[in-house]
Enzyme design. Structure first.
Site, PDB file in Angstrom:
ATOM      1  N   CYS A 151     -13.092  41.174  39.823  1.00  0.00           N
ATOM      2  CA  CYS A 151     -14.162  40.585  39.016  1.00  0.00           C
ATOM      3  C   CYS A 151     -14.783  41.646  38.105  1.00  0.00           C
ATOM      4  O   CYS A 151     -14.952  42.803  38.487  1.00  0.00           O
ATOM      5  CB  CYS A 151     -15.287  39.972  39.826  1.00  0.00           C
ATOM      6  N   ARG A 198      -9.793  43.224  35.557  1.00  0.00           N
ATOM      7  CA  ARG A 198     -10.370  43.223  36.908  1.00  0.00           C
ATOM      8  C   ARG A 198     -10.254  41.859  37.591  1.00  0.00           C
ATOM      9  O   ARG A 198     -10.544  41.712  38.773  1.00  0.00           O
ATOM     10  CB  ARG A 198     -11.838  43.618  36.850  1.00  0.00           C
ATOM     11  N   TRP A 254     -11.956  37.100  39.909  1.00  0.00           N
ATOM     12  CA  TRP A 254     -10.785  37.140  40.772  1.00  0.00           C
ATOM     13  C   TRP A 254     -11.236  36.476  42.066  1.00  0.00           C
ATOM     14  O   TRP A 254     -12.036  37.038  42.799  1.00  0.00           O
ATOM     15  CB  TRP A 254     -10.352  38.580  41.018  1.00  0.00           C
ATOM     16  N   ASN A 267     -19.821  40.688  41.758  1.00  0.00           N
ATOM     17  CA  ASN A 267     -18.485  41.220  42.045  1.00  0.00           C
ATOM     18  C   ASN A 267     -18.528  41.756  43.467  1.00  0.00           C
ATOM     19  O   ASN A 267     -19.288  42.684  43.737  1.00  0.00           O
ATOM     20  CB  ASN A 267     -18.149  42.342  41.050  1.00  0.00           C
ATOM     21  N   GLY A 268     -17.769  41.163  44.366  1.00  0.00           N
ATOM     22  CA  GLY A 268     -17.763  41.630  45.752  1.00  0.00           C
ATOM     23  C   GLY A 268     -17.660  40.454  46.701  1.00  0.00           C
ATOM     24  O   GLY A 268     -17.278  39.359  46.314  1.00  0.00           O
ATOM     25  N   GLU A 281       8.470  52.248  44.600  1.00  0.00           N
ATOM     26  CA  GLU A 281       7.628  52.013  43.423  1.00  0.00           C
ATOM     27  C   GLU A 281       8.363  51.144  42.390  1.00  0.00           C
ATOM     28  O   GLU A 281       7.769  50.247  41.786  1.00  0.00           O
ATOM     29  CB  GLU A 281       7.211  53.376  42.829  1.00  0.00           C
ATOM     30  N   LYS A 297       7.001  47.557  41.066  1.00  0.00           N
ATOM     31  CA  LYS A 297       6.778  47.269  39.637  1.00  0.00           C
ATOM     32  C   LYS A 297       7.463  45.958  39.254  1.00  0.00           C
ATOM     33  O   LYS A 297       6.886  45.134  38.557  1.00  0.00           O
ATOM     34  CB  LYS A 297       7.329  48.383  38.728  1.00  0.00           C
ATOM     35  N   GLU A 344       5.626  42.848  40.908  1.00  0.00           N
ATOM     36  CA  GLU A 344       4.281  42.461  40.482  1.00  0.00           C
ATOM     37  C   GLU A 344       4.226  41.910  39.060  1.00  0.00           C
ATOM     38  O   GLU A 344       3.360  41.103  38.772  1.00  0.00           O
ATOM     39  CB  GLU A 344       3.264  43.577  40.706  1.00  0.00           C
ATOM     40  N   HIS A 357      21.750  49.570  57.947  1.00  0.00           N
ATOM     41  CA  HIS A 357      21.085  49.065  59.160  1.00  0.00           C
ATOM     42  C   HIS A 357      20.521  47.664  58.946  1.00  0.00           C
ATOM     43  O   HIS A 357      19.628  47.242  59.665  1.00  0.00           O
ATOM     44  CB  HIS A 357      19.982  50.039  59.598  1.00  0.00           C
ATOM     45  N   LYS A 369      -6.822  44.703  38.749  1.00  0.00           N
ATOM     46  CA  LYS A 369      -6.603  46.142  38.628  1.00  0.00           C
ATOM     47  C   LYS A 369      -7.252  46.910  39.771  1.00  0.00           C
ATOM     48  O   LYS A 369      -6.685  47.856  40.286  1.00  0.00           O
ATOM     49  CB  LYS A 369      -7.166  46.614  37.282  1.00  0.00           C
TER      50      LYS A 369
HETATM   51  O1  M6R Z   1      -6.951  52.008  42.130  1.00  0.00           O
HETATM   52  P1  M6R Z   1      -6.004  52.328  43.248  1.00  0.00           P
HETATM   53  O2  M6R Z   1      -5.028  53.368  42.931  1.00  0.00           O
HETATM   54  O3  M6R Z   1      -6.736  52.615  44.546  1.00  0.00           O
HETATM   55  O4  M6R Z   1      -5.216  50.973  43.487  1.00  0.00           O
HETATM   56  C1  M6R Z   1      -4.313  50.825  44.537  1.00  0.00           C
HETATM   57  C2  M6R Z   1      -3.430  49.624  44.323  1.00  0.00           C
HETATM   58  O5  M6R Z   1      -4.188  48.451  44.293  1.00  0.00           O
HETATM   59  C3  M6R Z   1      -2.608  49.716  43.034  1.00  0.00           C
HETATM   60  O6  M6R Z   1      -1.841  50.882  43.000  1.00  0.00           O
HETATM   61  C4  M6R Z   1      -1.677  48.498  42.903  1.00  0.00           C
HETATM   62  O7  M6R Z   1      -0.700  48.537  43.885  1.00  0.00           O
HETATM   63  C5  M6R Z   1      -1.056  48.463  41.504  1.00  0.00           C
HETATM   64  N1  M6R Z   1      -1.181  47.143  40.956  1.00  0.00           N
HETATM   65  C6  M6R Z   1       0.385  48.773  41.488  1.00  0.00           C
HETATM   66  O8  M6R Z   1       0.920  48.732  40.211  1.00  0.00           O
END
Ligand code: M6R
Length: 615
Positions: free
Chosen positions: A2, A27, A75, A101-102, A488, A492, A495, A511, A610
């Protein structure tokens, strides 16, 4: 999670809030809303969907001339994304309005009490409970809005950044913070409120970042008055001069923030090591480490806590720290660590990695580590973020604002900072020789140019993306330093393109996951020359004999994998522990181009936000 924006001053609040919400859309973006005072009343406009939908709706729905207002981009946590659950929320009388926000964790018990007293609720949100609690306190205790907010928040369990105003006092906004970020921009007889500074950068560079459990009454005439929520103590505001500028948070000619941020990596990595890596002198200078060197050198172990991409950077660091500095490292998901009563002593060093510096689980892990007297060091990107303030010391990544929800430059700059720390400790401990230390520093200094070179393969990567864009599942394999890069790469792809992908250590394939391989399965294999090259080549043979499609990420000039693979993508050669900084680049570009070809919303993928400020 948010984004919140508010304005009080001489200008029309509507365009400022709307533009601000667009900047904060990273956000959360499932619904949006705005509340403006129009000389007699507070008018709301809200909608499921994006800020652009709100813009169209609000113009037809409300008078947009007011000079005080608040806005929200959501969000969803409590209640599905729809118009009713969107913020802002009125109190029952319609006098008060709130954005939040929270999460209010005890909202259910508070709501039951309020229901008994005759309050009614239109939405499923915890936020509507909070605004009615504030109203209830205000009426029953006959106090001003600021006091009512304070009393109500003392009954609340959870996290919040809120902004509230009262139609009977349209000259002030009350804000408060616990666990979620809140900045106040200080202009000339005008004030801005936002989850980060981006909504007000073009108006002012002066900002106050509220600390946890602080609140402020912001009034046109009296300015900003800060207090502690718990004990009512007056706080002297610390006004910071912001260093970021508007260009840094705009797309600069790229189609998406993600692509811009991928291409920013050569400079971002340089900015990360600037002033810290002095290759000629053979020095690594990092104030946060230098000032606490004994804690690092005497550490029993290093525990790294993080989430998502930052956790992957932590995994790379585990290999680097153990190999170079010979110190035991554990890498923990912050969300697990915080609840499993881990063994931590005052001899341990905990490194918390977070791009945003606001991730709720990482923050909770830090608090736990501090309660056990560990020394906690933060690696954050966002300057002044909660984690950077909660840790004993730290090092910023200096990557510049990362706005695309999928982390890219945050990852490579986190690895850069952590590598610098590992090199420094290794030098101090004598676990690497002087000549190795010098060689490694020189090679690290060359990485930005090599990243630039890796980025030049984009056209070829686009062709590869086109070949595999309709895959339903993908495997990513790597070993050693490049196993976290495989994880990673898979994250990517998942997501932003919503294609199912898994990352594995290459040798683990036999395995279990090998059962998945057939001619439909693209397997992205990191097979750089340094490391376990021959073993990875054997893994490639195993995939080939089961008809899997192989895309090799290889060192420039490699011929062996080229002969086996369906496609290869080359990256420049470097020393082994620096390869993740290069092999990551094709992974990012592949995911980006596949997602674009599939028409996905690359910068704002579904269900994500984010900065994850809730559990
Ligand atoms: O702001 P942060 O690095 O603590 O965030 C952690 C994760 O939420 C963040 O890396 C998330 O996995 C990304 N969307 C990945 O691309």
């Amino acid at each position: 999670m948010c984004g919140i924006v508010g304005y009080i001053g001489k200008r029309k609040a509507f365009p400022i809030i709307l533009e601000g919400l667009k900047r904060l859309e990273y956000r959360g973006y499932d619904s949006a809303g705005i509340a403006l005072y129009d000389d007699s009343d507070i008018k709301l406009s809200k909608t499921k969907g994006k800020v652009a939908d709100l813009e169209a709706k609000a113009k037809n729905e409300i008078n947009t001339d007011g000079t005080i207002g608040i806005g929200h981009t959501r969000w969803a946590t409590h209640g599905v994304p729809n118009d009713v659950n969107s913020h802002p929320h009125y109190s029952n009388s319609g006098d008060l309005v709130i954005i939040h926000n929270g999460i209010i964790e005890n909202y259910d018990s508070l709501k039951k009490e309020l229901l008994k007293r005759g309050y009614i609720f239109k939405s499923d949100t915890d936020t509507e409970v909070l605004i009615n609690l504030i109203e209830d306190v205000k009426i029953n205790e006959k106090v001003k809005l600021g006091k009512a907010v304070q009393i109500a928040l003392n009954q609340v369990v959870g996290a919040y950044a809120i902004a509230v105003f009262d139609k009977n006092k349209p000259n002030e906004i009350v804000v408060a913070k616990l666990g979620s970020p809140l900045a106040i921009g200080i202009g000339d007889e005008e004030f801005f409120i936002a989850s980060d500074a981006s909504p007000f950068l073009e108006y002012t560079k002066k900002a106050i970042y509220l600390e946890d459990e602080e609140m402020a009454v912001i009034s046109r005439k009296k300015g900003v008055k800060l207090r502690r929520i718990k004990n009512d103590a007056v706080v002297d505001p610390y006004i910071q001069e912001l260093k970021i500028n508007l260009e840094q948070i705009e797309k600069g000619g790229y189609e998406h923030f993600m692509l811009k941020e991928i291409h920013e990596q050569p400079n971002a990595i340089k900015d990360t090591y600037r002033g810290r890596l002095l290759a000629k002198e053979g020095i690594v200078k990092m104030a946060g480490v230098d000032d606490n060197l004994e804690r690092f050198l005497n550490a029993n172990k290093i525990i790294i806590v993080a989430c998502g991409t930052s956790w992957h950077a932590g995994l790379v660091a585990e290999y680097v720290f153990e190999n170079l500095a010979k110190v035991p490292v554990e890498v923990e998901y912050a969300s697990e660590f915080r609840y499993r009563n881990p063994v931590i002593t005052d001899k341990d060093v905990v490194i918390a990695i977070s791009q945003s510096g606001e991730t709720a689980d990482t923050l909770a892990a830090i608090k736990l580590a501090k309660s056990k007297n560990a020394f906690v060091f933060g690696v954050c990107n966002v300057v002044g973020s909660t984690i950077s303030r909660e840790t004993h010391a730290g090092a910023y990544t200096h990557a510049g604002p990362e706005i695309g929800v999928a982390s890219t430059k945050a990852f490579t700059t986190q690895i850069t900072v952590l590598t610098l720390i590992a090199l420094k400790l290794a030098k101090e401990k004598g676990t690497i020789s002087n000549s190795e230390f010098h060689l490694y520093l020189q090679e690290l200094e060359l990485i930005p140019e090599k990243v630039k070179k890796a980025l030049k393969s984009e056209k070829h990567i686009k062709t590869v993306a086109n070949t595999y864009k309709n895959a339903k599942n993908c495997l990513y394999l790597g070993r050693g330093y490049n196993f976290p890069v495989a994880l990673e790469g898979a994250l990517k792809l998942k997501e932003i393109s919503y294609i199912h992908a898994e990352g594995y250590p290459a040798a683990e394939m036999k395995h279990g996951p090998i059962a998945l391989i057939d001619e439909q399965m693209p397997v992205f294999v990191i097979a750089t020359k340094k490391g376990h090259y021959e073993k990875v080549v054997s893994n490639i043979q195993e995939i080939k004999s089961r008809s899997g499609k192989i895309i090799g990420i290889v060192t420039e000039g490699d011929e062996d994998v080229k002969n086996l693979a369906d496609h290869v993508i080359e990256v420049p050669e470097t020393i082994e522990f620096l390869t993740p900084l290069l092999t990551t680049i094709p992974m990012q570009l592949l995911s980006y181009h596949i997602a674009v070809m599939l028409n996905k919303n690359v910068d704002q993928p579904r269900n994500l936000a984010k900065s994850v400020t809730v559990e």
